[in-house]
Design an enzyme around this catalytic site. Sequence first.
Site: not given
Lengths: 468, 482
Positions: B216-220
């Site tokens: 999810g957004s942790t891949f940002k």
Amino acid sequence: MSAPAEARRAPDVRSARAREASLLVGAVALPIAGLALLGWSVSPDLSPTVTATAVSLAVIATVAHLAVRAAAPDADPVLLPLALFLNGFGLVLVRRVDLAAGSSLAAAQTGWTTLSVGALILTLLFVRRAGELGRLPYSMGLATIVLLLAPLVPGLTAGVINGARLWIDVGGMRFQPGELAKITMVLFLAGYLERNRSLLSIATQRIGPLLVPAPRNLAPVLLAAGAALAILAGLRDLGSALLFFMTFIAMLYVATGRLAYPALGIVLFGAGASVVHAAFGHVQARVAIWLDPWTDVSGAGYQIAQSLFALATGGLTGTGLGLGRPQDVPFVATDAIFVVAGEELGLLGATALLVAYLLLVIRGLRIAMTARDEFGTLVAAGLAFTLAVQTFVIVGGLTRIVPLTGVTLPFVSYGGSSLLANHVIIALLLRISDESRGAARGRDMDAPSWLARRAARSGLGGPEDATR
Amino acid sequence: MTRQVRRLAQVVLALFGLLFVNLNLITIVDAGEYADHPSNRRVIVREYAIERGPIVVDEVAIAASVPTEGEFRYLRTYTDGPLYGHLTGYYSHVLGRSGLEAAVNDDLTGRPSEVIAQNLESLLGQSDRPGDAVLLTVSGPTQEAARRALAGREGAVVVLDVRTGGVVASYAEPSMDPGPLSSHSRDTIDAAWNALLDDPSRPLVDRATRELYPPGSTFKLVIAAAALERGIEPETEFPDERVYDVPLTSADIGNFGGGLCAGGEVIDLAAAFRVSCNTVFARLGVELGEDVVRDQAERFGFNATIPYELAVVPSVFPDDLDEPSLAQSAIGQRDVRTTAMQMALVAASIADGGELVRPHVVEQVRDPDGRLVRGPVTSRWTGQAPRGRAVSERTARLLRTMMIDAVVSGTGRRAAIDGVVVGGKTGTAQTGGGSDVAWFVGFADDRYAIAVVVPDVVGDDATGGRVAAPIAREVLLAALGR
């Protein structure tokens, strides 16, 4: 015979039998030491079982030696010690299994040892001349078939055991007549081949580089062998079928010298093996786990995997007697007994065992080479080769050289029928050896034996009397 | 016929020669392989007669061998089996060994397995020597805090020491108790094993290292790192859209909650990071291109096997992405998959100035007399990064600041701790199965890096910020000793 001749003879008899006596001491001492070690691994006190077995072994060895002295005085001195060594070794290993499994197979095996050595002695007494057995080849052939079929007879059979119908019930004891069939088959083949040697050797046709005799001459043996193999396949005893086949080919080759027979044998074997493989599911299973025991390591491949683990655990010097885990290996007292030696006595112990077999077989083949007549050569060669092949098939099966089959390790596996048959083999080899070495020494082979003379003196009469 | 018999003898010799050679192969050459075979109980049973060294956390043995009567002279007992179960693994005479019991077996038995298998130890006079003690980097209070904070929900917490790479905590629910599996009684073992196998929650799978989740957004973090490495600044501005029009598809990407990320005109990278703006990062991913993104992911350890005493499933950044897939991947959806361990590593490298540390859980090995056998090992893991760096120092510094902002005033607010500099990134990944995966990836005081993953959360409250961040806070508090 005149007195001087007897005086001349005496030293030679003493030397062969003397050698045997001294070899027997060692042959029996080692297993006794093994038994003692096993006993001590359980408790520091001297176990009555150990003492009893040790004494039995010593007594059996003594009686056997005396019998050979009387009935086959010139026989090869190494055979009996080797046989009793292997037998005693087997007692040690079976006792080891007993300790792990809580069974008492060793006691039964000791009983069978007594019976088997008794059979050895009886064979020596009743077969005065090996050649006598060669006069009845067809009877021997018939006997082979009868013995193989006996387990199928409703009143006689002991039923299906371990998936095969190979046993008969004799007065409460289970016996495997197929083990004796091995011997009768060799006798049949030897008798037939001796008579028809020349016919079978003369080449009438050429197939490629091979000179091939007329098929007509082979008919009886092919029929008999074919029948035997068919029965064994039907009985699902493929290990024995393999033994029969290889012995058959070997004896044909020895008799005729024609490489066509082994070559044809290999082709036939390949064809037969493919047919059997395609036809029988359990054969396919055996081949599958031979090729890859690891995929189903806790199921089909379990026996092979555990055997390999056991051997690997033994390493060079083994875990030590009593410190291994024979209970993890299936059929460890019968087919897989070899891995007990491998695990607890290591590569060194297992190799020693194999060397003992090798010596036995080579000795047997030597007896074949020096036999007095062709029949003796064929019988000795056939019997020795059977022992060799059997050892190879079971040890090779456990170590994944060939697919695992259910044959026993001669003299060592728990199993009375096998033990008895193997001791009879030893007796026949001793007889053939006695004839050739006795003749070489100048003994009068037609003179009545010591036993016959004794019997005559006491008025009992015996086989010798009939011929005089 | 003599000649034939002689030939026969040669055949016999050849056959027996084959037997000899093969026996040598089995008992000597290949013996080690057979000894190590997982189905080989013999070595284990013999091993059982050795006093196995303890596995130690904070000077307390969490796995120890207790003398007993009977065939197996020692019993392996675990204090609080489920707390450390995935780390220690079991030591079973039926099932073999798993986890650290397997990985450091040679230390715990005090000798290599081949020696045991071939019984050489008695030849070498070493039979009664106990095994070595294996001391772990794990902190008991932190591990317990992880269990407390997860409160039985499926998920995992991994805490790494930023400087050394030591695993301070690695806990996953569901956990498993290695005690019954290490019992002497076959029945106990079978019952426990079957229960574990039949349990639909799959307690044998360590969610910290053996289960992959969409980040999810942790891949940002990865996208931002890639951007910063290539000259984009935290102040660089991007269009603030409600929806990013993904090229080549009508499946456009919107923001969480469906709104704008900022005022509606432009938004800079730092702000987009702080509020976890999907549209900006999807656009950024596409503009950077799949090769750049993949390269950055791989520098963090994706698509590689992380060196660790226990097996870690490699995280995946897929090959051959078209633009729609790339856009989705940039926000940690689609086919991107990662483990908690991997994300902790990402956070650790950012907190440590951009270098990748090598995670390890064994701190020291000490012999029965207390002497050091093997000491603390702190090393770098070059992974697939050519200079051994996941990102440059500058990028790490900038990213670190962005992460701190995200906790101070962004989506990671619930991870904030008074008096501690906490940075992090939240994530809420959709799985398409009706439930989401909540993430928090961060660090505290540049000392501890943490990754918390809680899959299978449902509802509007099920976000990384609401579910995972508070867990991280509680665990970090314990790690910091508060």
